[in-house]
Design a protein around this motif. Structure first.
Motif, PDB file in Angstrom:
ATOM      1  N   ILE A 117       0.847  -1.204   0.000  1.00  0.00           N
ATOM      2  CA  ILE A 117       0.000   0.000   0.000  1.00  0.00           C
ATOM      3  C   ILE A 117       0.876   1.246   0.000  1.00  0.00           C
ATOM      4  O   ILE A 117       1.788   1.376   0.831  1.00  0.00           O
ATOM      5  CB  ILE A 117      -0.925   0.025   1.226  1.00  0.00           C
ATOM      6  CG1 ILE A 117      -1.874  -1.185   1.220  1.00  0.00           C
ATOM      7  CG2 ILE A 117      -1.732   1.334   1.265  1.00  0.00           C
ATOM      8  CD1 ILE A 117      -2.772  -1.268   2.451  1.00  0.00           C
ATOM      9  N   THR A 118       0.580   2.153  -0.915  1.00  0.00           N
ATOM     10  CA  THR A 118       1.255   3.448  -0.924  1.00  0.00           C
ATOM     11  C   THR A 118       0.205   4.546  -0.739  1.00  0.00           C
ATOM     12  O   THR A 118      -0.919   4.427  -1.226  1.00  0.00           O
ATOM     13  CB  THR A 118       2.022   3.658  -2.249  1.00  0.00           C
ATOM     14  OG1 THR A 118       1.105   3.628  -3.354  1.00  0.00           O
ATOM     15  CG2 THR A 118       3.062   2.567  -2.463  1.00  0.00           C
ATOM     16  N   PRO A 139       1.674  -2.079   7.135  1.00  0.00           N
ATOM     17  CA  PRO A 139       2.743  -1.255   6.568  1.00  0.00           C
ATOM     18  C   PRO A 139       2.273  -0.421   5.365  1.00  0.00           C
ATOM     19  O   PRO A 139       1.487  -0.900   4.540  1.00  0.00           O
ATOM     20  CB  PRO A 139       3.801  -2.278   6.133  1.00  0.00           C
ATOM     21  CG  PRO A 139       3.065  -3.566   5.990  1.00  0.00           C
ATOM     22  CD  PRO A 139       1.873  -3.516   6.906  1.00  0.00           C
ATOM     23  N   ILE A 140       2.746   0.800   5.304  1.00  0.00           N
ATOM     24  CA  ILE A 140       2.455   1.687   4.173  1.00  0.00           C
ATOM     25  C   ILE A 140       3.753   2.363   3.728  1.00  0.00           C
ATOM     26  O   ILE A 140       4.728   2.392   4.486  1.00  0.00           O
ATOM     27  CB  ILE A 140       1.429   2.788   4.546  1.00  0.00           C
ATOM     28  CG1 ILE A 140       1.952   3.630   5.723  1.00  0.00           C
ATOM     29  CG2 ILE A 140       0.064   2.187   4.871  1.00  0.00           C
ATOM     30  CD1 ILE A 140       1.197   4.917   5.968  1.00  0.00           C
ATOM     31  N   THR A 141       3.733   2.889   2.518  1.00  0.00           N
ATOM     32  CA  THR A 141       4.810   3.760   2.048  1.00  0.00           C
ATOM     33  C   THR A 141       4.166   5.087   1.680  1.00  0.00           C
ATOM     34  O   THR A 141       3.139   5.110   0.998  1.00  0.00           O
ATOM     35  CB  THR A 141       5.497   3.148   0.807  1.00  0.00           C
ATOM     36  OG1 THR A 141       6.024   1.870   1.151  1.00  0.00           O
ATOM     37  CG2 THR A 141       6.623   4.048   0.311  1.00  0.00           C
ATOM     38  N   LEU A 252      -6.450  -8.621  -7.543  1.00  0.00           N
ATOM     39  CA  LEU A 252      -5.088  -8.375  -7.089  1.00  0.00           C
ATOM     40  C   LEU A 252      -4.194  -9.529  -7.513  1.00  0.00           C
ATOM     41  O   LEU A 252      -4.635 -10.681  -7.550  1.00  0.00           O
ATOM     42  CB  LEU A 252      -5.066  -8.241  -5.556  1.00  0.00           C
ATOM     43  CG  LEU A 252      -5.789  -7.030  -4.972  1.00  0.00           C
ATOM     44  CD1 LEU A 252      -5.892  -7.158  -3.451  1.00  0.00           C
ATOM     45  CD2 LEU A 252      -5.085  -5.732  -5.361  1.00  0.00           C
ATOM     46  N   LYS A 253      -2.925  -9.195  -7.810  1.00  0.00           N
ATOM     47  CA  LYS A 253      -1.928 -10.210  -8.135  1.00  0.00           C
ATOM     48  C   LYS A 253      -0.792 -10.093  -7.118  1.00  0.00           C
ATOM     49  O   LYS A 253      -0.535  -8.996  -6.605  1.00  0.00           O
ATOM     50  CB  LYS A 253      -1.349  -9.959  -9.532  1.00  0.00           C
ATOM     51  CG  LYS A 253      -2.366  -9.804 -10.648  1.00  0.00           C
ATOM     52  CD  LYS A 253      -3.049 -11.105 -10.981  1.00  0.00           C
ATOM     53  CE  LYS A 253      -3.989 -10.977 -12.168  1.00  0.00           C
ATOM     54  NZ  LYS A 253      -5.026  -9.945 -12.041  1.00  0.00           N
ATOM     55  N   PRO A 254      -0.088 -11.206  -6.868  1.00  0.00           N
ATOM     56  CA  PRO A 254       1.041 -11.121  -5.945  1.00  0.00           C
ATOM     57  C   PRO A 254       2.020 -10.020  -6.356  1.00  0.00           C
ATOM     58  O   PRO A 254       2.404  -9.937  -7.522  1.00  0.00           O
ATOM     59  CB  PRO A 254       1.682 -12.510  -6.054  1.00  0.00           C
ATOM     60  CG  PRO A 254       0.553 -13.407  -6.436  1.00  0.00           C
ATOM     61  CD  PRO A 254      -0.318 -12.572  -7.352  1.00  0.00           C
ATOM     62  N   GLY A 255       2.382  -9.200  -5.399  1.00  0.00           N
ATOM     63  CA  GLY A 255       3.370  -8.152  -5.645  1.00  0.00           C
ATOM     64  C   GLY A 255       2.808  -6.847  -6.163  1.00  0.00           C
ATOM     65  O   GLY A 255       3.565  -5.908  -6.423  1.00  0.00           O
ATOM     66  N   ASP A 256       1.494  -6.749  -6.301  1.00  0.00           N
ATOM     67  CA  ASP A 256       0.916  -5.497  -6.797  1.00  0.00           C
ATOM     68  C   ASP A 256       1.158  -4.331  -5.828  1.00  0.00           C
ATOM     69  O   ASP A 256       1.085  -4.504  -4.608  1.00  0.00           O
ATOM     70  CB  ASP A 256      -0.598  -5.634  -6.997  1.00  0.00           C
ATOM     71  CG  ASP A 256      -0.948  -6.269  -8.343  1.00  0.00           C
ATOM     72  OD1 ASP A 256      -0.020  -6.618  -9.097  1.00  0.00           O
ATOM     73  OD2 ASP A 256      -2.155  -6.416  -8.612  1.00  0.00           O
ATOM     74  N   ILE A 257       1.408  -3.179  -6.405  1.00  0.00           N
ATOM     75  CA  ILE A 257       1.514  -1.944  -5.627  1.00  0.00           C
ATOM     76  C   ILE A 257       0.201  -1.180  -5.788  1.00  0.00           C
ATOM     77  O   ILE A 257      -0.282  -0.993  -6.908  1.00  0.00           O
ATOM     78  CB  ILE A 257       2.710  -1.094  -6.108  1.00  0.00           C
ATOM     79  CG1 ILE A 257       4.021  -1.848  -5.829  1.00  0.00           C
ATOM     80  CG2 ILE A 257       2.720   0.277  -5.424  1.00  0.00           C
ATOM     81  CD1 ILE A 257       5.251  -1.222  -6.466  1.00  0.00           C
ATOM     82  N   ILE A 258      -0.384  -0.808  -4.663  1.00  0.00           N
ATOM     83  CA  ILE A 258      -1.687  -0.120  -4.654  1.00  0.00           C
ATOM     84  C   ILE A 258      -1.475   1.349  -4.312  1.00  0.00           C
ATOM     85  O   ILE A 258      -0.784   1.675  -3.344  1.00  0.00           O
ATOM     86  CB  ILE A 258      -2.628  -0.758  -3.611  1.00  0.00           C
ATOM     87  CG1 ILE A 258      -2.870  -2.241  -3.941  1.00  0.00           C
ATOM     88  CG2 ILE A 258      -3.953   0.010  -3.533  1.00  0.00           C
ATOM     89  CD1 ILE A 258      -3.604  -2.993  -2.840  1.00  0.00           C
TER      90      ILE A 258
END
Ligand SMILES: [Zn+2]
Length: 303
Positions: A117-118, A139-141, A252-258
């Motif tokens: 998650i961003t 966790p977030i960025t 959603l796919k593994p490793g996706d950035i949202i």
């Protein structure tokens, strides 16, 4: 080689989609002047997590089953607990170099059933969101824009103290491809300097507003000159109740950035930041994904 070509095409598409998605919403936040709610006063009074202990503790317990207290925390926010994230990979899928062109990515190659998650811009500074993240430890960025956060840099410090890193998202949130090289550089370098001064650590990642210009050589050069070592885009964009997916199957796919934003009732048709974030977590939980820390999948440049 093939793979590179394909992902480049995909990131172009991401940029175009992003432009569409943001043409209305993100523009509202642009000036930064509108974001001075009275609530920001409370933010600095929000309880600071004691010391810097939280990130270390989170790291050592990652992969463990949620404790009793965690279940209560999720219930407090009317949410089902997310599956705990797996242990971070020892061989990082993304390896950053100290010099040269910076990579552009919108997802992370991993078979782990995790997403990242961003949260962008920094307009809404809701103390309730700090409470929520302190409870849930998701966790977030954060990609922060100087002119949007400078009225209350302190708001983001308890979020940072939870182990969440702060990254570069320009000074004024412009459409980068419309700027000269010098202007691009000042947008990125001045945000880099302000965030480094305020938060004590230099951003490693850069996100262009709207995803615009991400794959242009000029922007790549500007980023290199200011310090960040990667350009980060996204695969899904959170709205109010659900995500906009770039993938046709809307999964959603593994490793996706949202991509999501610090937004409040004004931008969310009356919904609060914590309601939006809760909906995001629910959509992730329904699809059986965990939320991992992006930094755990990136190897920083050797110093
Ligand atoms: Zn933005």
């Amino acid at each position: 080689m093939n793979r590179d070509g394909r992902s480049r095409t995909r990131t172009y598409a991401a940029g175009a989609l992003a432009l569409l998605a943001f043409a209305t919403a993100c523009g509202d936040n642009g000036g930064g002047g509108s974001a001075a709610p009275a609530a920001t006063k409370n933010a600095s009074a929000a309880p600071q997590p004691s010391g810097g202990a939280a990130p270390a503790a989170a790291a050592t317990t990652s992969g463990a089953a949620p404790a009793e207290g965690d279940a209560a925390a999720w219930a407090k926010w009317n949410l089902k607990p997310l599956a705990p994230a797996p242990a971070p990979p020892t061989d990082k899928p993304i390896k950053l170099e100290r010099t040269g062109a910076v990579p552009v990515f919108s997802d992370v190659k991993t078979s782990d059933k995790v997403v990242f998650i961003t949260l962008d811009d920094g307009a809404e500074k809701d103390p309730k969101f700090v409470e929520m993240l302190t409870d849930l430890k998701v966790p977030i960025t954060m990609f922060l824009t100087k002119d949007i956060v400078k009225n209350d840099y302190g708001y983001f410090k308890p979020l940072q103290a939870l182990g969440n890193h702060i990254q570069n998202h320009t000074v004024t949130h412009p459409v980068m491809s419309k700027l000269s090289a010098d202007k691009q550089k000042s947008e990125i370098c001045d945000d880099q300097a302000a965030l480094t001064q305020q938060y004590g650590t230099a951003p490693l990642l850069f996100r262009p507003p709207f995803g615009d210009g991400a794959n242009t050589p000029m922007l790549n050069t500007s980023v290199q000159q200011c310090g960040p070592r990667a350009i980060v885009l996204w695969r899904e964009s959170m709205q109010i109740h659900d995500m906009q997916y770039q993938a046709a199957d809307k999964k959603l796919k593994p490793g996706d950035i949202i991509l999501a934003h610090f937004r409040g009732p004004k931008e969310l048709k009356g919904a609060t930041m914590t309601q939006m974030f809760g909906e995001l977590l629910a959509r992730i939980q329904e699809q059986g994904f965990s939320v991992a820390r992006l930094d755990d999948y990136i190897q920083p440049p050797a110093s």
